[in-house]
Design an enzyme around this catalytic site. Structure first.
Site, short mmCIF file in Angstrom:
data_model
loop_
_atom_site.label_atom_id
_atom_site.label_comp_id
_atom_site.label_asym_id
_atom_site.label_seq_id
_atom_site.Cartn_x
_atom_site.Cartn_y
_atom_site.Cartn_z
N ARG A 53 0.85 -1.20 0.00
CA ARG A 53 0.00 0.00 0.00
C ARG A 53 0.88 1.24 0.00
O ARG A 53 0.57 2.24 -0.66
CB ARG A 53 -0.94 0.02 1.21
CG ARG A 53 -1.71 1.34 1.33
CD ARG A 53 -2.80 1.33 2.39
NE ARG A 53 -2.47 0.62 3.59
CZ ARG A 53 -1.69 1.06 4.58
NH1 ARG A 53 -1.10 2.25 4.47
NH2 ARG A 53 -1.47 0.34 5.64
N TYR A 106 -16.95 17.18 -16.07
CA TYR A 106 -17.34 15.77 -16.10
C TYR A 106 -18.33 15.49 -14.98
O TYR A 106 -18.18 15.97 -13.85
CB TYR A 106 -16.07 14.91 -15.95
CG TYR A 106 -16.31 13.47 -15.59
CD1 TYR A 106 -17.16 12.67 -16.35
CD2 TYR A 106 -15.69 12.90 -14.49
CE1 TYR A 106 -17.38 11.35 -16.03
CE2 TYR A 106 -15.89 11.57 -14.16
CZ TYR A 106 -16.74 10.80 -14.92
OH TYR A 106 -16.96 9.49 -14.58
N LYS A 203 -8.30 5.98 -19.47
CA LYS A 203 -8.63 6.47 -20.80
C LYS A 203 -7.41 6.38 -21.73
O LYS A 203 -6.90 5.30 -21.94
CB LYS A 203 -9.16 7.91 -20.68
CG LYS A 203 -10.25 8.09 -19.60
CD LYS A 203 -11.43 7.17 -19.75
CE LYS A 203 -12.63 7.56 -18.89
NZ LYS A 203 -12.42 7.49 -17.44
#
Length: 382
Positions: A53, A106, A203
């Protein structure tokens, strides 16, 4: 990597953070699918790794590469774009602070501000970011952040990054730029004065519709340290396989974006001539109000095209009739996608100041044969 030797974007995308494995000579960084690491005595960490982590070698390779291709001092990889946004807001804001956001942001970003940040005590105002005077007028003493998308999603608005950086810094605020639509290949916000770059690496950076991720890149090492603390404390990190897939995608980002842009320009041109289309929205068209600014700060105009039909019913019908353009959310993959933002990606903005036109269609133009794409749109519009 020696920056004096390798300076080109394409070279950085392939090599930054990705030196050959010292044990085997493997030219691709391995997937370190591991949660913990053997320590050489209490507090004796090998390479700074103790728990994945906090840090993982595969993620480190991705974060190094992200920083290099955006021209920043620190890159951070997250589980999603919204996880990256949330970590940024929690790091640089506190209850009582104010943010200026795009009035065509967005839908997921708007939801984060309206449903998460505002109940926490952060206020925000949607403003047309292509109007610098309007942004300046929206600044308050408590404004700590100007949030920019350029191009915006899905209306492809263009904001002048350098001008807004000046406005933000005059007010003692930070400028964050969501660079997802442009990608670091087409646009370098940090070089234009931005403090933070935000990405949904799902994306264009990932580019293959097979991994979800997000990223932040900053110039200030101090801000980078604060964000790193929150990344570890909040825990929404990119896993090693996700980091590896994203890093693989970066290697071909430049060549993919060249084809995305070329195909999108052809699609925008065809749509502009079609009698069933009432408006085409693409920064590469001279008729776009942000065309000159986009030409100044972008290498090319991107792979996203939006257009409007005579009615909502006509827009929905086009979305349902395409065969090569797949009806689906997201964007930036090698395959072409079509969607109705009002009913899909931006449904969360319905009834708000950020509601999108019901007759709008959004295309993510892929890298297929452009003639096939044009024929598919022509038959869908017939």
């Amino acid at each position: 990597m020696d920056k004096d030797v390798h300076q080109g974007f394409e070279t950085l995308a392939i090599h930054a953070g990705q030196e050959a494995d010292p044990t085997t000579g493997a030219v691709v960084p391995p997937i370190y699918q591991v949660s913990t690491y053997k320590q050489d005595g209490i507090g004796g960490l090998r390479g700074g790794y103790e728990y994945s982590r906090s840090a993982n070698p595969t993620r480190t390779a991705l974060e190094t590469c992200l920083a290099e291709i955006e021209g920043g001092s620190r890159g951070l990889a997250f589980a999603s774009g919204l996880a990256a946004e949330d970590a940024l807001l929690r790091t640089v804001l506190k209850p009582g602070d104010h943010v200026v956001i795009p009035n065509d942001a967005y839908g997921g970003t708007y939801r984060l501000f309206a449903k998460v940040a505002e109940p926490w005590g952060v206020t925000f105002d949607p403003v047309p970011l292509n109007a610098v005077a309007a942004v300046r007028a929206a600044i308050r003493p408590e404004t700590k952040l100007i949030w920019v998308e350029t191009p915006t999603n899905p209306l492809l608005g263009i904001a002048d990054i350098a001008a807004l950086a000046s406005v933000a810094h005059d007010a003692g605020a930070l400028l964050a730029v969501d660079n997802t639509f442009a990608s670091p290949y087409l646009q370098q916000p940090l070089a234009l004065g931005a403090d933070v770059v935000v990405h949904s690496t799902t994306k264009y950076i990932g580019g293959h519709s097979d991994v979800v991720g997000g990223a932040l890149v900053v110039t200030d090492p101090g801000l980078g340290e604060r964000l790193t603390f929150h990344q570890n404390a909040m825990g929404a990190i990119a896993g090693p396989f996700d980091a590896w897939l994203t890093l693989r995608g970066i290697k071909t980002l430049a060549v993919r974006m060249d084809r995305h842009c070329a195909n999108a320009e052809a699609v925008a041109g065809m749509l502009s001539r079609h009698p069933a289309v009432t408006e085409v929205i693409y920064p590469g068209l001279p008729t776009h109000p942000g065309h000159e600014v986009a030409a100044k700060q972008m290498k090319a105009f991107g792979g996203m095209v939006s257009f409007r039909m005579a009615s909502e019913e006509a827009a929905v019908r086009v979305c349902e009739r395409t065969e090569l353009f797949t009806l689906g959310e997201s964007l930036g993959g090698v395959e072409s996608l079509i969607e109705h933002p009002g009913r899909m990606t931006h449904a969360s903005a319905a009834g708000s100041p950020l509601e999108v036109p019901a007759d709008l269609v959004r295309l993510s133009v892929g890298i297929e044969d452009v003639d096939d794409l044009l024929r598919d749109l022509e038959q869908a519009l017939a």
